[in-house]
Design a protein around this motif. Structure first.
Motif, short mmCIF file in Angstrom:
data_model
loop_
_atom_site.label_atom_id
_atom_site.label_comp_id
_atom_site.label_asym_id
_atom_site.label_seq_id
_atom_site.Cartn_x
_atom_site.Cartn_y
_atom_site.Cartn_z
N TYR A 113 0.86 -1.14 -0.09
CA TYR A 113 0.25 0.03 0.12
C TYR A 113 0.83 1.39 0.10
O TYR A 113 1.88 1.20 0.66
CB TYR A 113 -0.94 -0.01 1.10
CG TYR A 113 -1.93 -1.01 1.24
CD1 TYR A 113 -3.40 -0.58 1.07
CD2 TYR A 113 -1.82 -2.29 1.52
CE1 TYR A 113 -4.27 -1.29 1.11
CE2 TYR A 113 -2.96 -2.99 1.46
CZ TYR A 113 -4.30 -2.75 1.21
OH TYR A 113 -5.20 -3.57 1.38
N GLN A 114 0.55 2.16 -0.87
CA GLN A 114 1.14 3.43 -0.87
C GLN A 114 1.02 4.19 0.32
O GLN A 114 -0.30 4.48 0.78
CB GLN A 114 0.92 4.15 -2.10
CG GLN A 114 1.62 5.59 -2.19
CD GLN A 114 0.94 6.42 -3.38
OE1 GLN A 114 1.13 5.68 -4.50
NE2 GLN A 114 0.40 7.56 -3.35
N GLY A 115 2.11 4.61 1.02
CA GLY A 115 2.00 5.67 2.26
C GLY A 115 2.16 7.00 1.65
O GLY A 115 2.35 7.43 0.68
N PRO A 116 2.12 7.98 2.69
CA PRO A 116 2.33 9.59 2.31
C PRO A 116 3.74 9.75 1.74
O PRO A 116 4.78 8.87 2.31
CB PRO A 116 2.05 10.18 3.70
CG PRO A 116 2.39 9.09 4.50
CD PRO A 116 2.11 7.90 4.05
N PRO A 117 3.99 10.59 0.94
CA PRO A 117 5.58 10.81 0.59
C PRO A 117 5.94 11.94 1.46
O PRO A 117 5.37 12.34 2.55
CB PRO A 117 5.04 11.88 -0.70
CG PRO A 117 3.91 12.50 -0.54
CD PRO A 117 2.88 11.21 0.25
N PRO A 118 7.18 12.03 1.58
CA PRO A 118 7.91 13.09 2.22
C PRO A 118 7.45 14.34 2.32
O PRO A 118 6.98 14.92 1.18
CB PRO A 118 9.35 12.99 2.20
CG PRO A 118 9.44 12.49 0.81
CD PRO A 118 8.26 11.48 0.53
N GLN A 119 7.33 15.22 3.64
CA GLN A 119 6.66 16.45 3.29
C GLN A 119 7.82 17.40 2.79
O GLN A 119 7.60 18.37 2.25
CB GLN A 119 6.51 17.08 4.83
CG GLN A 119 5.29 16.23 5.31
CD GLN A 119 4.02 16.30 4.79
OE1 GLN A 119 3.62 17.46 4.23
NE2 GLN A 119 3.41 15.30 4.17
N GLN A 120 8.96 17.04 2.78
CA GLN A 120 10.05 17.78 2.04
C GLN A 120 10.96 16.70 1.11
O GLN A 120 10.97 15.58 1.66
CB GLN A 120 10.93 18.60 3.01
CG GLN A 120 10.27 19.74 4.00
CD GLN A 120 11.00 20.31 4.96
OE1 GLN A 120 12.36 19.88 5.06
NE2 GLN A 120 10.59 21.30 5.36
N GLY A 121 11.68 17.20 0.28
CA GLY A 121 12.58 16.43 -0.47
C GLY A 121 13.58 15.52 0.45
O GLY A 121 14.03 15.92 1.58
N ILE A 122 13.94 14.24 -0.02
CA ILE A 122 14.68 13.43 0.89
C ILE A 122 15.56 12.55 -0.25
O ILE A 122 15.12 12.45 -1.28
CB ILE A 122 14.06 12.27 1.43
CG1 ILE A 122 14.80 11.57 2.46
CG2 ILE A 122 13.23 11.50 0.88
CD1 ILE A 122 14.16 10.80 3.43
N LEU A 123 16.87 12.38 0.01
CA LEU A 123 17.74 11.69 -0.84
C LEU A 123 17.85 12.37 -2.40
O LEU A 123 18.00 11.84 -3.41
CB LEU A 123 17.09 10.48 -1.09
CG LEU A 123 17.00 9.46 0.10
CD1 LEU A 123 16.57 8.29 -0.40
CD2 LEU A 123 18.05 9.37 0.90
#
Length: 218
Positions: A113-123
């Motif tokens: 299941y897809q969860g939420p994306p990060p609120q800010q950029g990561i990696l």
């Protein structure tokens, strides 16, 4: 690392209103209204140190943005109304941004299941990618805690290479300041040095290594 808690919060402990017993409808009409409301008394239901020293400095003072949501069935007449106070207009999302409501994909006997994306950029990626995921034992509109095998989230190896880490072992509930129960994982992704090149690889590892809880649906 958050141990997939954002993905858990996106999928668990939500509920729906109940139709009346003789109603055959399976859907609801949903409306919402935003309006500016005035408190009947000074600081009624609101306390702000800034406002004490400088009235109005807190940003909304005696007025606030009020939200009313009504969920109702035209067939049986069952209805629920929810009210909230908002300091600003609510943000509009899509299901990808909320981390729920999208179709899960199968991985062997499990579902990702897809969860939420990060609120800010990561990696070094832009906000919205990569995404956290939940791994569950069944495909269902709403998941229960016994369905959860684990969570997968973006990580970095000790040498700084982008990868994914898996959390598992949903355990006792921790309580926040308001007493609301929060599910947590006993084993947090990457803490044991185990990393995976893809979400699918992490899900397969969870399926092979995390036993089903007693009494879990097949």
């Amino acid at each position: 690392m958050t141990g997939g808690l954002g993905a858990l919060a996106a999928h668990l402990d939500y509920t729906v209103p109940q139709h009346r017993p003789d109603c055959t409808a399976t859907t609801w009409d949903v409306d919402y209204r935003l309006h500016r409301a005035q408190r009947s008394e000074r600081n009624s239901g609101h306390s702000c140190p800034l406002d004490t020293d400088n009235p109005g400095a807190c940003g909304h003072g005696d007025s606030h943005q009020a939200l009313a949501v009504r969920i109702y069935c035209r067939r049986c007449g069952a209805a629920t109304e929810l009210r909230a106070e908002l300091p600003e207009a609510p943000m509009r999302f899509d299901t990808a941004r909320l981390g729920m409501g999208t179709k899960p994909r199968r991985c062997g006997d499990l579902w990702i299941y897809q969860g939420p994306p990060p609120q800010q950029g990561i990696l070094s990626d832009q906000p919205g990618e990569p995404r956290w995921h939940l791994v569950a034992r069944r495909n269902a509109p709403r998941l229960d805690r016994q369905d959860i095998v684990g969570a997968i989230e973006p990580a970095l190896t000790p040498r700084g290479k982008p990868c994914f880490a898996a959390s598992w072992g949903l355990t006792e509930l921790a309580h926040d300041g308001g007493g609301r129960p929060t599910p947590v994982f006993q084993h947090v992704g990457g803490s044991d040095g185990t990393f995976f090149p893809t979400v699918t690889a992490a899900a397969r590892w969870l399926g092979e290594n995390v036993p089903a809880p007693t009494g879990a649906p097949a």
